[in-house]
Motif scaffolding. Structure first.
Motif, PDB file in Angstrom:
ATOM      1  N   TYR A  94       0.833  -1.209   0.000  1.00 43.18           N
ATOM      2  CA  TYR A  94       0.000   0.000   0.000  1.00 43.18           C
ATOM      3  C   TYR A  94       0.864   1.254   0.000  1.00 43.18           C
ATOM      4  CZ  TYR A  94      -4.390   2.488   0.661  1.00 43.18           C
ATOM      5  OH  TYR A  94      -5.498   3.283   0.463  1.00 43.18           O
ATOM      6  N   GLU A  95       2.033   1.185   0.641  1.00 45.27           N
ATOM      7  CA  GLU A  95       2.966   2.310   0.597  1.00 45.27           C
ATOM      8  C   GLU A  95       3.446   2.547  -0.835  1.00 45.27           C
ATOM      9  OE1 GLU A  95       4.301   4.534   2.870  1.00 45.27           O
ATOM     10  OE2 GLU A  95       2.697   3.861   4.190  1.00 45.27           O
ATOM     11  N   ILE A  96       3.722   1.456  -1.546  1.00 46.87           N
ATOM     12  CA  ILE A  96       4.128   1.585  -2.954  1.00 46.87           C
ATOM     13  C   ILE A  96       2.977   2.190  -3.767  1.00 46.87           C
ATOM     14  CG2 ILE A  96       4.745   0.275  -5.034  1.00 46.87           C
ATOM     15  CD1 ILE A  96       6.133  -1.751  -3.168  1.00 46.87           C
ATOM     16  N   THR A  97       1.759   1.725  -3.479  1.00 45.16           N
ATOM     17  CA  THR A  97       0.579   2.261  -4.163  1.00 45.16           C
ATOM     18  C   THR A  97       0.440   3.752  -3.907  1.00 45.16           C
ATOM     19  OG1 THR A  97      -0.526   0.125  -3.873  1.00 45.16           O
ATOM     20  CG2 THR A  97      -1.926   1.999  -4.443  1.00 45.16           C
ATOM     21  N   ALA A  98       0.691   4.176  -2.659  1.00 43.56           N
ATOM     22  CA  ALA A  98       0.598   5.590  -2.299  1.00 43.56           C
ATOM     23  C   ALA A  98       1.673   6.414  -3.014  1.00 43.56           C
ATOM     24  CB  ALA A  98       0.719   5.758  -0.792  1.00 43.56           C
ATOM     25  N   ASP A  99       2.842   5.837  -3.204  1.00 42.41           N
ATOM     26  CA  ASP A  99       3.908   6.543  -3.933  1.00 42.41           C
ATOM     27  C   ASP A  99       3.494   6.805  -5.384  1.00 42.41           C
ATOM     28  OD1 ASP A  99       5.553   6.621  -1.733  1.00 42.41           O
ATOM     29  OD2 ASP A  99       6.637   4.787  -2.265  1.00 42.41           O
ATOM     30  N   ILE A 100       2.709   5.875  -5.939  1.00 41.01           N
ATOM     31  CA  ILE A 100       2.289   5.996  -7.340  1.00 41.01           C
ATOM     32  C   ILE A 100       1.043   6.864  -7.484  1.00 41.01           C
ATOM     33  CG2 ILE A 100       1.451   4.707  -9.358  1.00 41.01           C
ATOM     34  CD1 ILE A 100       3.097   2.318  -8.308  1.00 41.01           C
ATOM     35  N   LEU A 101       0.066   6.638  -6.627  1.00 44.95           N
ATOM     36  CA  LEU A 101      -1.234   7.313  -6.772  1.00 44.95           C
ATOM     37  C   LEU A 101      -1.351   8.591  -5.957  1.00 44.95           C
ATOM     38  CD1 LEU A 101      -3.615   4.205  -6.638  1.00 44.95           C
ATOM     39  CD2 LEU A 101      -2.707   5.376  -8.658  1.00 44.95           C
ATOM     40  N   GLY A 102      -0.446   8.784  -4.990  1.00 45.06           N
ATOM     41  CA  GLY A 102      -0.511   9.977  -4.135  1.00 45.06           C
ATOM     42  C   GLY A 102      -0.640   9.585  -2.673  1.00 45.06           C
ATOM     43  N   ARG A 103       0.112  10.259  -1.812  1.00 46.36           N
ATOM     44  CA  ARG A 103       0.146   9.908  -0.400  1.00 46.36           C
ATOM     45  C   ARG A 103      -1.205  10.076   0.289  1.00 46.36           C
ATOM     46  NH1 ARG A 103       3.987   6.766   0.634  1.00 46.36           N
ATOM     47  NH2 ARG A 103       4.071   7.405   2.813  1.00 46.36           N
ATOM     48  N   GLU A 104      -2.095  10.881  -0.319  1.00 47.27           N
ATOM     49  CA  GLU A 104      -3.383  11.143   0.329  1.00 47.27           C
ATOM     50  C   GLU A 104      -4.264   9.906   0.421  1.00 47.27           C
ATOM     51  OE1 GLU A 104      -3.654  12.091  -4.045  1.00 47.27           O
ATOM     52  OE2 GLU A 104      -2.294  12.608  -2.398  1.00 47.27           O
ATOM     53  N   ILE A 105      -3.984   8.857  -0.361  1.00 48.30           N
ATOM     54  CA  ILE A 105      -4.824   7.652  -0.278  1.00 48.30           C
ATOM     55  C   ILE A 105      -4.660   6.941   1.066  1.00 48.30           C
ATOM     56  CG2 ILE A 105      -4.713   7.299  -2.776  1.00 48.30           C
ATOM     57  CD1 ILE A 105      -2.887   4.847  -2.167  1.00 48.30           C
ATOM     58  N   ARG A 106      -3.658   7.344   1.840  1.00 47.68           N
ATOM     59  CA  ARG A 106      -3.485   6.767   3.171  1.00 47.68           C
ATOM     60  C   ARG A 106      -4.472   7.354   4.172  1.00 47.68           C
ATOM     61  NH1 ARG A 106       1.269   8.423   5.098  1.00 47.68           N
ATOM     62  NH2 ARG A 106       1.904   6.559   6.262  1.00 47.68           N
ATOM     63  N   TYR A 107      -5.123   8.461   3.792  1.00 48.31           N
ATOM     64  CA  TYR A 107      -6.005   9.160   4.733  1.00 48.31           C
ATOM     65  C   TYR A 107      -7.395   9.442   4.166  1.00 48.31           C
ATOM     66  CZ  TYR A 107      -1.218  10.088   6.146  1.00 48.31           C
ATOM     67  OH  TYR A 107       0.109   9.939   6.458  1.00 48.31           O
ATOM     68  N   ALA A 108      -7.583   9.248   2.874  1.00 47.54           N
ATOM     69  CA  ALA A 108      -8.887   9.538   2.263  1.00 47.54           C
ATOM     70  C   ALA A 108      -9.049   8.694   1.005  1.00 47.54           C
ATOM     71  CB  ALA A 108      -8.997  11.020   1.919  1.00 47.54           C
ATOM     72  N   SER A 109     -10.309   8.490   0.612  1.00 48.43           N
ATOM     73  CA  SER A 109     -10.596   7.692  -0.578  1.00 48.43           C
ATOM     74  C   SER A 109     -10.504   8.560  -1.832  1.00 48.43           C
ATOM     75  CB  SER A 109     -11.997   7.085  -0.488  1.00 48.43           C
ATOM     76  OG  SER A 109     -12.080   6.180   0.586  1.00 48.43           O
ATOM     77  N   PRO A 110      -9.953   8.029  -2.930  1.00 51.31           N
ATOM     78  CA  PRO A 110      -9.932   8.764  -4.196  1.00 51.31           C
ATOM     79  C   PRO A 110     -11.347   8.946  -4.730  1.00 51.31           C
ATOM     80  CG  PRO A 110      -8.392   6.916  -4.220  1.00 51.31           C
ATOM     81  CD  PRO A 110      -9.266   6.737  -3.022  1.00 51.31           C
ATOM     82  N   GLU A 111     -11.475   9.787  -5.722  1.00 52.90           N
ATOM     83  CA  GLU A 111     -12.784  10.051  -6.325  1.00 52.90           C
ATOM     84  C   GLU A 111     -13.310   8.794  -7.013  1.00 52.90           C
ATOM     85  OE1 GLU A 111     -14.746  12.989  -9.733  1.00 52.90           O
ATOM     86  OE2 GLU A 111     -12.704  13.323  -9.013  1.00 52.90           O
ATOM     87  N   GLU A 112     -14.582   8.506  -6.791  1.00 52.29           N
ATOM     88  CA  GLU A 112     -15.200   7.327  -7.403  1.00 52.29           C
ATOM     89  C   GLU A 112     -15.138   7.413  -8.925  1.00 52.29           C
ATOM     90  OE1 GLU A 112     -18.912   5.805  -6.039  1.00 52.29           O
ATOM     91  OE2 GLU A 112     -18.688   6.713  -4.048  1.00 52.29           O
ATOM     92  N   GLY A 113     -14.977   6.262  -9.557  1.00 55.94           N
ATOM     93  CA  GLY A 113     -14.935   6.204 -11.006  1.00 55.94           C
ATOM     94  C   GLY A 113     -13.544   6.332 -11.586  1.00 55.94           C
ATOM     95  N   THR A 114     -12.564   6.696 -10.757  1.00 53.80           N
ATOM     96  CA  THR A 114     -11.190   6.838 -11.229  1.00 53.80           C
ATOM     97  C   THR A 114     -10.449   5.502 -11.106  1.00 53.80           C
ATOM     98  OG1 THR A 114     -10.370   7.481  -9.039  1.00 53.80           O
ATOM     99  CG2 THR A 114     -11.146   9.247 -10.501  1.00 53.80           C
ATOM    100  N   VAL A 115      -9.330   5.402 -11.848  1.00 54.00           N
ATOM    101  CA  VAL A 115      -8.492   4.209 -11.744  1.00 54.00           C
ATOM    102  C   VAL A 115      -7.980   4.052 -10.317  1.00 54.00           C
ATOM    103  CG1 VAL A 115      -6.347   3.125 -12.505  1.00 54.00           C
ATOM    104  CG2 VAL A 115      -7.803   4.297 -14.168  1.00 54.00           C
TER     105      VAL A 115
END
Length: 232
Positions: free
Chosen positions: A126-147
């Protein structure tokens, strides 16, 4: 000090031949600034994980509980230990048991993360995922409908569903193995055969979860590789 004290303990009565990975880290200035921006109401001295130690091992959740109790006892003369069980009350998919040490003689706090190998594997991915998608995914959900939303939702499901259920099944297998060993030692052959049959059933239920987990993690890895490609 904390890492060294924990590392000096003989963990073999709980972990057997398994050697725990015990590491430490201190938050960087940038990480601290980010945390203070997210929680401006919390003064710096109340942040519990400025210094942290991580204890990770191939172990069941029952053994994880025992490790937590042992660590709390190790520091009972120096600090008050506050345990936060995040295995059922997860934080955006993150599951572990945290011990916050509040020291008696100094205005300082430290955090010890106790994780099973599966919990650690998920957290690292998940840390690797956060590095790719943005660190904010550790504290909030991304916008629905996005990759990003699809990847994050899948990742959290792996943790709170597949891994959580797998750990329950693995724990049941281990407890059943202990029961079978005790019955064999006592020579209780009448019950032993029945419990051995139950053990095989439990092992059969746990194996597909391992295969499912491996498949799901491979799928997430593939998605992250696609996102990393130029132009994706």
């Amino acid at each position: 000090m904390i890492q060294d004290r924990i590392s000096r303990i003989d963990w073999s009565p709980l972990l057997g031949p398994e050697t725990p990975e015990i590491t430490s880290r201190v938050k960087t200035i940038g990480t601290l600034q980010d945390k203070l921006r997210r929680t401006p109401e919390a003064p710096l001295q109340t942040i519990r994980d400025i210094a942290g130690v991580r204890f990770e091992a191939m172990m069941s959740t029952s053994v994880q509980d025992a490790v937590v109790q042992a660590i709390c006892g190790l520091f009972e003369d120096d600090a008050t230990a506050v345990v936060k069980d995040m295995r059922r009350d997860d934080h955006f998919g993150y599951r572990a048991v945290h011990i916050e040490l509040r020291f008696h003689t100094i205005a300082w706090r430290a955090e010890i993360q106790v994780r099973t190998a599966l919990q650690g594997q998920w957290a690292n991915m998940y840390e690797i995922t956060a590095d790719i998608l943005g660190r904010e995914i550790r504290y909030a959900s991304p916008e629905e409908g996005t990759v990003a939303y699809g990847v994050v939702t899948a990742m959290r499901g792996i943790s709170t569903e597949t891994i959580a259920v797998a750990e329950e099944r693995f724990d049941a297998v281990i407890m059943q193995e202990i029961l079978v060993e005790d019955l064999a030692r006592l020579g209780n052959s009448a019950r032993l055969q029945m419990e051995q049959h139950k053990l095989e059933q439990l092992r059969g239920e746990a194996e597909p979860l391992t295969l499912s987990l491996t498949s799901q993690l491979e799928r997430i890895t593939s998605l992250l590789q696609d996102i990393r490609k130029p132009g994706s």
